[in-house]
Each structure stands twice: as structure tokens, then as C-alpha cells.
Design a protein around this motif. Structure first.
Motif, PDB file in Angstrom:
ATOM      1  N   ALA A 161       5.942   0.790   3.088  1.00  0.00           N
ATOM      2  CA  ALA A 161       4.446   0.799   2.504  1.00  0.00           C
ATOM      3  C   ALA A 161       4.056   2.392   3.255  1.00  0.00           C
ATOM      4  CB  ALA A 161       3.627  -0.075   3.247  1.00  0.00           C
ATOM      5  N   LEU A 162       4.604   2.801   4.058  1.00  0.00           N
ATOM      6  CA  LEU A 162       4.250   4.114   4.537  1.00  0.00           C
ATOM      7  C   LEU A 162       4.858   5.373   3.652  1.00  0.00           C
ATOM      8  CD1 LEU A 162       4.281   3.829   8.306  1.00  0.00           C
ATOM      9  CD2 LEU A 162       2.357   4.059   6.957  1.00  0.00           C
ATOM     10  N   PHE A 193       9.231   0.048  -3.232  1.00  0.00           N
ATOM     11  CA  PHE A 193       7.737   0.406  -2.549  1.00  0.00           C
ATOM     12  C   PHE A 193       7.232   1.963  -3.150  1.00  0.00           C
ATOM     13  CE2 PHE A 193       9.543  -2.547   0.596  1.00  0.00           C
ATOM     14  CZ  PHE A 193       8.475  -3.120   0.737  1.00  0.00           C
ATOM     15  N   ILE A 238       3.822   2.029  -4.574  1.00  0.00           N
ATOM     16  CA  ILE A 238       2.832   1.714  -3.813  1.00  0.00           C
ATOM     17  C   ILE A 238       2.563   2.439  -2.348  1.00  0.00           C
ATOM     18  CG2 ILE A 238       2.385  -0.460  -5.152  1.00  0.00           C
ATOM     19  CD1 ILE A 238       3.363  -0.812  -1.493  1.00  0.00           C
ATOM     20  N   ALA A 239       3.531   3.175  -2.039  1.00  0.00           N
ATOM     21  CA  ALA A 239       3.617   3.802  -0.849  1.00  0.00           C
ATOM     22  C   ALA A 239       2.395   4.679  -0.683  1.00  0.00           C
ATOM     23  CB  ALA A 239       5.122   4.240  -0.620  1.00  0.00           C
ATOM     24  N   LEU A 240       1.974   4.991   0.691  1.00  0.00           N
ATOM     25  CA  LEU A 240       0.910   5.897   0.754  1.00  0.00           C
ATOM     26  C   LEU A 240       1.363   7.173   0.596  1.00  0.00           C
ATOM     27  CD1 LEU A 240      -0.657   4.778   4.312  1.00  0.00           C
ATOM     28  CD2 LEU A 240      -1.623   4.401   2.130  1.00  0.00           C
ATOM     29  N   ARG A 299       3.139   8.970  -2.215  1.00  0.00           N
ATOM     30  CA  ARG A 299       3.372   8.681  -3.609  1.00  0.00           C
ATOM     31  C   ARG A 299       3.274  10.102  -4.595  1.00  0.00           C
ATOM     32  NH1 ARG A 299      -0.627   5.415  -2.602  1.00  0.00           N
ATOM     33  NH2 ARG A 299      -2.422   5.257  -4.310  1.00  0.00           N
ATOM     34  N   VAL A 325      -0.126  11.945  -4.000  1.00  0.00           N
ATOM     35  CA  VAL A 325      -1.657  11.158  -4.000  1.00  0.00           C
ATOM     36  C   VAL A 325      -2.010  11.507  -2.814  1.00  0.00           C
ATOM     37  CG1 VAL A 325      -2.732   9.108  -3.981  1.00  0.00           C
ATOM     38  CG2 VAL A 325      -0.757   9.655  -5.638  1.00  0.00           C
ATOM     39  N   ASN A 326      -3.379  12.043  -2.561  1.00  0.00           N
ATOM     40  CA  ASN A 326      -3.945  12.170  -1.323  1.00  0.00           C
ATOM     41  C   ASN A 326      -4.922  10.854  -0.896  1.00  0.00           C
ATOM     42  OD1 ASN A 326      -5.672  12.677   0.704  1.00  0.00           O
ATOM     43  ND2 ASN A 326      -5.691  14.841   0.425  1.00  0.00           N
ATOM     44  N   PRO A 327      -4.200  10.091  -0.057  1.00  0.00           N
ATOM     45  CA  PRO A 327      -4.723   8.872   0.159  1.00  0.00           C
ATOM     46  C   PRO A 327      -6.250   8.904   0.668  1.00  0.00           C
ATOM     47  CG  PRO A 327      -3.105   9.324   1.999  1.00  0.00           C
ATOM     48  CD  PRO A 327      -3.312  10.347   0.877  1.00  0.00           C
ATOM     49  N   GLN A 351      -8.568  11.608   0.066  1.00  0.00           N
ATOM     50  CA  GLN A 351      -9.617  12.413  -0.753  1.00  0.00           C
ATOM     51  C   GLN A 351     -10.021  11.484  -1.982  1.00  0.00           C
ATOM     52  OE1 GLN A 351      -7.903  16.174  -1.311  1.00  0.00           O
ATOM     53  NE2 GLN A 351      -9.939  17.073  -1.415  1.00  0.00           N
TER      54      GLN A 351
END
Lengths: 289, 49
Positions: free
Chosen positions: A86-87, A220, A223-225, A227, A278-280, A282
Motif C-alpha cells: 500500500a505504501l 498494489f 493503488i499504492a500511495l 504511483r 501522484v502527489n497524495p 496536493q
């Protein structure tokens, strides 16, 4: 800048391998670390019998628990898969796996013919899922000895990381172990040598076709943080990202492919800056800047 | 904070399940199985059977 980023990745790989395999005395004494940090799993494929290993291999631990007398299922090790997945997703493969580092370094060696992929790649890439289901789950659970105990089939018959980082150093420095050498070591050494030679011709053959841990982390990626995404306003579908990708992934189409190990070559190669992470945190950003 | 959770809800849900699984695994005593295996030389892993 591209070269520098590539060196940074190699440096991170080296530092992480050294950090998680820092028990130098083990190499000299032909023994392994026995401290409490081995309660925890490391993210990459890192044999716990490597003389330097300070943590546990997640795939080895998974098989250890499901072949134990008391448990046939492991919440603990699956918890680690979910946590790292997930991370980071397969960022673990690209940046934190010692056997990935070895394959990366070998691929830098000139070879008469470098291949983008092996013949049959379309089918071979599913082999790692078969190995995950067969050698990591089903065979250890179902093939039992007289006392009802299974074996870690993947570690025993396939894992080249165990042979390279644990088998060879321990056997070299521990004479009683040398006396026990037999056909299994020859078999595992043949797999290792085959993969090491192949790594010079094809980029990361073990990760692409055989690694069960990469198969898990690949799920993952979307969906990972950490990505990727494509800025559709900037992307011209020129294919520069795919040409730069050593795994031959059409990044502009599938930025979060299960095969992607997040090396970042595509981001550096894109002439329009259309591949970004992807900036989780912003809010509402749609474009890559 | 809400925006962060909304944009990463699958990852956050997975992380929550990960923490739950890790805690339940510890309670089930799985850590000891992992530890016992990890502090003894794994003969299968090194190719000795």
C-alpha cells in the motif's frame, strides 16, 4: 541529470542492502544474526539465512508460518505484504531489493545481444503467479511429511537469492556445511547461474518471470500511495516512455502496470514531462508540473 | 486531511487492514514462528535440504 538519478537509485539500493544486511561478523564467522530485529520482515526478497541479514524474508516467513504445526494461514506476514504494498507497490523491487540490485548491475555489463524481452514474454510473465500459487502456497500446504509438516518449496527449489546471499557465503565460511553439499545445492546453483547470465542479456529476468514477491507487490501498483499518472493534456503518445522502459511497458497507456518496478526511466525520458507521481497530499492537481 | 483520505482511500483502507493483520498476527503468536525460523540456518534456503 538522468545519469545522476540512475546513480541515486543504485546508491539507495546499495545503502538499503547494506543496512538490512549489516551483520558483518556473520560473514566472517559463517553464522547468522540471532537478534530480535528478525521478528520483522524486510520489504524485499532477502534471505534470513544470509549471514548479514538483520530482518526476515517475507516470502520465507510466509512459508514458515503456513508450514508450522499450529498455523495454516498467516495474518502477520500478509500484514507486511499489505503494508509495503500500500505504501510503495513495486517500488520495493526497483529500489529496495538486493537481488534486484544484483540483476541491475549485471545488466550494465556489455553482452553480444541485449534483448528487450524473452521470446514468449507474453506468457512467461504469468509464470511468477503460478510460482506464487504453486510453490509458495499450495505445495507447502499440501505436500506433508510423516509428521504432517510441509516444506518451503519456493525457498528450497527455486529461490536464487537464498543461494547467492545465504548458501554461497555460509558454505564458503562454514566447513561442516560444506560437507553436506548435494544435488539440491547443484540444482539451486544452476538456477542462480542461469539467471545471472540471463540478467546480462535481459533486464531483470527473475523479477519479470519468476519472483512471487514481485507478483504480490505488482497488484498494489495502481493503488499504492506512490504511483504514477499521465498528464493527458501533455502526453502526445510518442512512445518515448516505452522505448526508455527496460521492461518494455507502454507507460503512456498503463502508468501503473503490475510489471513496473518504478525505476523512473520513463519519467526522465518523456520530452513533455507528462509522466509524474501522484502527489497524495496536493489538492485537485490534474497536471504534471 | 479529508482530501488526502478521499484521494487515497484504497491505499488507506489497505494500510488499516495491514495494521489490523499485523496486530492479530502478533496476538496469534506468529512472530515467534517467524523468529524461530529466522534465527536458525534455513537448510532448505541454502540448498542443503
Amino acid at each position: 541529470m538522468g545519469k545522476l538519478r540512475d546513480h541515486i537509485r543504485t546508491l539507495v539500493q546499495l545503502l538499503f542492502a547494506a543496512l538490512t544486511n549489516g551483520y558483518a561478523a556473520g560473514f566472517a564467522k559463517g553464522s547468522i544474526y540471532k537478534g530480535e530485529s528478525k521478528l520483522l520482515c524486510v520489504p524485499g526478497l532477502n534471505c534470513y539465512s544470509c549471514p548479514g541479514a538483520l530482518g526476515s524474508c517475507p516470502i520465507g516467513s510466509f512459508q514458515a508460518v503456513i508450514t508450522s504445526r499450529t498455523n495454516k494461514f498467516t495474518l502477520y506476514v500478509i500484514g507486511f505484504f499489505l503494508l509495503f504494498g500500500a505504501l510503495f507497490g513495486r517500488l520495493v523491487c526497483g529500489w529496495l531489493c538486493p537481488f534486484g540490485l544484483v540483476q541491475d548491475l549485471l545488466h550494465k555489463i556489455p553482452f553480444p545481444k541485449k534483448l528487450r524481452r524473452l521470446p514468449g514474454d507474453r506468457f512467461l510473465k504469468y509464470l511468477k503467479y503460478l510460482i506464487l500459487v504453486g510453490f509458495v502456497i499450495v505445495l507447502p500446504l499440501t505436500v506433508l511429511d510423516l509428521v504432517g509438516q510441509g516444506q518451503p518449496w519456493f525457498c528450497k527449489y527455486i529461490c536464487p537469492s537464498g543461494t547467492l546471499f545465504a548458501g554461497i557465503p555460509l558454505i564458503a565460511s562454514n566447513p561442516p556445511l560444506r560437507a553436506a553439499l548435494g544435488w539440491l545445492f547443484t540444482w539451486k546453483s544452476a538456477i542462480l547461474v542461469g539467471l545471472l547470465v540471463l540478467s546480462m542479456a535481459v533486464y531483470r529476468p527473475f523479477c519479470r518471470y519468476l519472483c512471487p514477491l514481485g507478483a504480490i507487490y505488482g497488484w498494489f501498483n495502481p493503488i499504492a500511495l506512490y504511483r504514477f499518472r499521465i498528464d493527458t493534456a501533455k502526453c502526445t503518445r510518442c512512445g518515448a516512455c516505452q522505448r526508455a522502459c527496460k521492461l518494455d511497458i507502454p507507460v503512456w497507456e498503463t502508468p501503473n502496470s503490475t510489471e513496473c518496478i518504478r525505476c523512473g526511466d520513463c519519467r526522465r525520458a518523456c520530452p513533455h514531462g507528462a509522466v509524474c507521481t501522484v502527489n497524495p497530499v496536493q489538492k485537485g492537481r490534474k497536471s504534471c508540473t | 486531511m479529508m482530501e488526502f483520505l478521499r484521494r487515497n482511500r484504497t491505499a488507506m483502507l489497505t494500510l488499516a487492514v495491514a495494521v489490523l493483520f499485523l496486530a492479530l498476527g502478533v496476538l496469534r503468536g506468529e512472530t515467534q514462528i517467524v523468529f524461530r525460523k529466522a534465527v536458525n540456518i534455513c537448510m532448505e534456503c541454502i540448498g542443503l535440504g
